[in-house]
Design a protein around this motif. Structure first.
Motif, PDB file in Angstrom:
ATOM      1  N   GLU A 118       0.942  -1.162  -0.028  1.00  0.00           N
ATOM      2  CA  GLU A 118      -0.002  -0.079  -0.072  1.00  0.00           C
ATOM      3  C   GLU A 118       0.860   1.106  -0.209  1.00  0.00           C
ATOM      4  O   GLU A 118       1.688   1.313   0.956  1.00  0.00           O
ATOM      5  N   LYS A 119       0.921   2.092  -1.055  1.00  0.00           N
ATOM      6  CA  LYS A 119       1.481   3.250  -1.179  1.00  0.00           C
ATOM      7  C   LYS A 119       1.033   4.459  -0.289  1.00  0.00           C
ATOM      8  O   LYS A 119       1.630   5.215   0.118  1.00  0.00           O
ATOM      9  N   ARG A 120      -0.354   4.645  -0.453  1.00  0.00           N
ATOM     10  CA  ARG A 120      -1.136   5.536   0.275  1.00  0.00           C
ATOM     11  C   ARG A 120      -2.366   4.938   0.291  1.00  0.00           C
ATOM     12  O   ARG A 120      -2.934   3.975  -0.771  1.00  0.00           O
ATOM     13  N   PRO A 121      -3.486   5.302   1.120  1.00  0.00           N
ATOM     14  CA  PRO A 121      -4.856   4.882   1.295  1.00  0.00           C
ATOM     15  C   PRO A 121      -5.496   4.961  -0.234  1.00  0.00           C
ATOM     16  O   PRO A 121      -5.458   5.788  -0.953  1.00  0.00           O
ATOM     17  N   GLY A 122      -5.983   3.687  -0.754  1.00  0.00           N
ATOM     18  CA  GLY A 122      -6.387   3.735  -1.942  1.00  0.00           C
ATOM     19  C   GLY A 122      -5.542   3.163  -3.070  1.00  0.00           C
ATOM     20  O   GLY A 122      -5.972   3.273  -4.000  1.00  0.00           O
ATOM     21  N   GLN A 123      -4.381   3.043  -2.735  1.00  0.00           N
ATOM     22  CA  GLN A 123      -3.402   3.004  -3.843  1.00  0.00           C
ATOM     23  C   GLN A 123      -2.455   1.817  -3.607  1.00  0.00           C
ATOM     24  O   GLN A 123      -1.693   1.947  -2.388  1.00  0.00           O
ATOM     25  N   LEU A 124      -2.286   1.073  -4.474  1.00  0.00           N
ATOM     26  CA  LEU A 124      -1.416  -0.201  -4.169  1.00  0.00           C
ATOM     27  C   LEU A 124      -0.523  -0.196  -5.255  1.00  0.00           C
ATOM     28  O   LEU A 124      -0.758   0.383  -6.217  1.00  0.00           O
ATOM     29  N   GLN A 125       0.739  -0.466  -4.845  1.00  0.00           N
ATOM     30  CA  GLN A 125       1.832  -1.002  -6.021  1.00  0.00           C
ATOM     31  C   GLN A 125       2.203  -2.398  -6.003  1.00  0.00           C
ATOM     32  O   GLN A 125       2.475  -3.082  -5.186  1.00  0.00           O
ATOM     33  N   GLN A 126       1.864  -3.048  -7.384  1.00  0.00           N
ATOM     34  CA  GLN A 126       2.057  -4.516  -7.509  1.00  0.00           C
ATOM     35  C   GLN A 126       3.150  -4.518  -8.295  1.00  0.00           C
ATOM     36  O   GLN A 126       3.595  -4.010  -9.221  1.00  0.00           O
ATOM     37  N   THR A 127       4.273  -5.572  -7.700  1.00  0.00           N
ATOM     38  CA  THR A 127       5.401  -5.818  -8.708  1.00  0.00           C
ATOM     39  C   THR A 127       5.278  -7.485  -9.032  1.00  0.00           C
ATOM     40  O   THR A 127       5.038  -8.243  -8.016  1.00  0.00           O
ATOM     41  N   LEU A 128       5.356  -7.704 -10.443  1.00  0.00           N
ATOM     42  CA  LEU A 128       5.269  -9.014 -10.833  1.00  0.00           C
ATOM     43  C   LEU A 128       6.415  -9.337 -11.407  1.00  0.00           C
ATOM     44  O   LEU A 128       7.113  -8.626 -12.089  1.00  0.00           O
ATOM     45  N   GLU A 129       6.997 -10.588 -11.179  1.00  0.00           N
ATOM     46  CA  GLU A 129       8.014 -11.242 -11.993  1.00  0.00           C
ATOM     47  C   GLU A 129       7.142 -11.955 -13.030  1.00  0.00           C
ATOM     48  O   GLU A 129       6.663 -12.872 -13.068  1.00  0.00           O
ATOM     49  N   ALA A 130       7.624 -11.298 -14.414  1.00  0.00           N
ATOM     50  CA  ALA A 130       6.809 -11.739 -15.605  1.00  0.00           C
ATOM     51  C   ALA A 130       8.060 -12.534 -16.394  1.00  0.00           C
ATOM     52  O   ALA A 130       8.927 -12.037 -16.546  1.00  0.00           O
ATOM     53  N   THR A 131       7.446 -13.590 -16.903  1.00  0.00           N
ATOM     54  CA  THR A 131       8.254 -14.591 -17.881  1.00  0.00           C
ATOM     55  C   THR A 131       7.682 -14.930 -19.048  1.00  0.00           C
ATOM     56  O   THR A 131       6.296 -15.336 -18.996  1.00  0.00           O
ATOM     57  N   VAL A 132       8.082 -14.553 -20.326  1.00  0.00           N
ATOM     58  CA  VAL A 132       7.366 -14.951 -21.435  1.00  0.00           C
ATOM     59  C   VAL A 132       8.065 -16.225 -21.928  1.00  0.00           C
ATOM     60  O   VAL A 132       9.184 -16.130 -22.144  1.00  0.00           O
ATOM     61  N   GLU A 133       7.391 -17.284 -22.048  1.00  0.00           N
ATOM     62  CA  GLU A 133       7.921 -18.439 -22.669  1.00  0.00           C
ATOM     63  C   GLU A 133       7.420 -18.486 -24.063  1.00  0.00           C
ATOM     64  O   GLU A 133       6.560 -18.210 -24.579  1.00  0.00           O
ATOM     65  N   ILE A 134       8.481 -19.337 -24.913  1.00  0.00           N
ATOM     66  CA  ILE A 134       8.236 -19.696 -26.230  1.00  0.00           C
ATOM     67  C   ILE A 134       7.776 -21.279 -26.082  1.00  0.00           C
ATOM     68  O   ILE A 134       8.532 -21.999 -25.728  1.00  0.00           O
ATOM     69  N   GLU A 135       6.633 -21.553 -26.702  1.00  0.00           N
ATOM     70  CA  GLU A 135       6.398 -23.172 -26.540  1.00  0.00           C
ATOM     71  C   GLU A 135       7.481 -23.584 -27.269  1.00  0.00           C
ATOM     72  O   GLU A 135       7.846 -23.473 -28.366  1.00  0.00           O
ATOM     73  N   GLY A 136       7.871 -24.875 -26.439  1.00  0.00           N
ATOM     74  CA  GLY A 136       8.873 -25.889 -26.941  1.00  0.00           C
ATOM     75  C   GLY A 136      10.228 -25.055 -27.002  1.00  0.00           C
ATOM     76  O   GLY A 136      11.376 -25.995 -27.046  1.00  0.00           O
ATOM     77  N   GLY A 137      10.259 -23.909 -26.148  1.00  0.00           N
ATOM     78  CA  GLY A 137      11.824 -23.508 -26.191  1.00  0.00           C
ATOM     79  C   GLY A 137      12.508 -23.815 -24.940  1.00  0.00           C
ATOM     80  O   GLY A 137      11.819 -24.095 -23.960  1.00  0.00           O
ATOM     81  N   ALA A 138      13.716 -23.512 -24.786  1.00  0.00           N
ATOM     82  CA  ALA A 138      14.546 -23.921 -23.752  1.00  0.00           C
ATOM     83  C   ALA A 138      14.644 -22.856 -22.753  1.00  0.00           C
ATOM     84  O   ALA A 138      14.780 -22.991 -21.774  1.00  0.00           O
ATOM     85  N   LYS A 139      14.636 -21.756 -23.422  1.00  0.00           N
ATOM     86  CA  LYS A 139      14.750 -20.471 -22.466  1.00  0.00           C
ATOM     87  C   LYS A 139      13.680 -19.409 -22.792  1.00  0.00           C
ATOM     88  O   LYS A 139      12.959 -19.388 -23.769  1.00  0.00           O
ATOM     89  N   PRO A 140      13.265 -18.511 -21.987  1.00  0.00           N
ATOM     90  CA  PRO A 140      12.282 -17.749 -21.958  1.00  0.00           C
ATOM     91  C   PRO A 140      12.585 -16.703 -23.089  1.00  0.00           C
ATOM     92  O   PRO A 140      13.938 -16.255 -23.289  1.00  0.00           O
ATOM     93  N   ALA A 141      11.589 -15.996 -23.509  1.00  0.00           N
ATOM     94  CA  ALA A 141      12.098 -14.860 -24.466  1.00  0.00           C
ATOM     95  C   ALA A 141      12.180 -13.587 -23.751  1.00  0.00           C
ATOM     96  O   ALA A 141      13.271 -13.084 -24.304  1.00  0.00           O
ATOM     97  N   LEU A 142      11.874 -13.215 -22.631  1.00  0.00           N
ATOM     98  CA  LEU A 142      11.866 -12.220 -21.664  1.00  0.00           C
ATOM     99  C   LEU A 142      11.700 -12.738 -20.267  1.00  0.00           C
ATOM    100  O   LEU A 142      10.770 -13.261 -20.092  1.00  0.00           O
ATOM    101  N   ILE A 143      12.171 -11.686 -19.605  1.00  0.00           N
ATOM    102  CA  ILE A 143      11.771 -11.693 -18.217  1.00  0.00           C
ATOM    103  C   ILE A 143      11.869 -10.405 -17.580  1.00  0.00           C
ATOM    104  O   ILE A 143      12.323  -9.393 -18.282  1.00  0.00           O
ATOM    105  N   ALA A 144      10.924  -9.778 -16.568  1.00  0.00           N
ATOM    106  CA  ALA A 144      10.673  -8.691 -16.438  1.00  0.00           C
ATOM    107  C   ALA A 144      10.102  -8.276 -15.063  1.00  0.00           C
ATOM    108  O   ALA A 144       9.577  -9.500 -14.416  1.00  0.00           O
ATOM    109  N   GLU A 145      10.465  -7.529 -14.357  1.00  0.00           N
ATOM    110  CA  GLU A 145       9.821  -7.137 -13.022  1.00  0.00           C
ATOM    111  C   GLU A 145       8.896  -5.890 -13.402  1.00  0.00           C
ATOM    112  O   GLU A 145       9.290  -4.779 -13.778  1.00  0.00           O
TER     113      GLU A 145
END
Length: 152
Positions: A118-145
């Motif tokens: 909660e950053k302030r009343p009524g406002q949240l900050q969400q951080t996601l660890e996002a990974t984009v996978e390629i179907e059949g791929g050994a490594k992800p296309a990208l990773i991001a916070e």
């Protein structure tokens, strides 16, 4: 999509909370992105020239792959905190393109909740660890916070 209390959402910190459906990244999508962004580098739009590169064919723009995160989140089973009025992109702490996405590939997003504060009343900050996978791929296309501001 489940709606959870803020406390229940926060309890999921460190857990994978959503996986998207697969999205086809075909040449038509890549060409449309090239026109929209005016990034017409041959590795994206010229299959003949692109075959002569180490990629062996055309690849999606990294920013196209990144921009698909919004669609991936939208079509996933991502839970949301109760009472959300709106959410807006705030940016990224880290983002890396690890593997090119060849034209004709399918990609999907996996999302882990890194933080929900909660950053302030009524406002949240969400951080996601996002990974984009390629179907059949050994490594992800990208990773991001990925950071989102959520208003409740």
């Amino acid at each position: 999509m489940a709606t959870l209390s803020i406390a229940d959402m926060q309890a999921k910190t460190g857990e994978e909370i959503a996986v998207s459906e697969w999205i086809l990244v075909d040449q038509a999508m890549i060409d449309a992105f090239a026109e929209t962004t005016m990034d017409r580098q041959f590795i994206h739009i010229d299959p003949v020239k692109a075959r002569m590169t180490p990629f062996g064919g055309t690849i999606a723009h990294g920013f196209l792959t990144l921009s698909l995160l919004s669609a991936m989140m939208e079509q996933s089973d991502m839970p949301t905190p109760e009472g959300v009025k709106m959410a807006v992109n705030y940016g990224f702490n880290k983002m890396r393109f690890l593997t090119p996405v060849p034209s004709g590939s399918r990609v999907r997003g996996r999302f882990k909740l890194a933080e929900l504060d909660e950053k302030r009343p009524g406002q949240l900050q969400q951080t996601l660890e996002a990974t984009v996978e390629i179907e059949g791929g050994a490594k992800p296309a990208l990773i991001a916070e990925w950071i989102t501001q959520i208003f409740v």
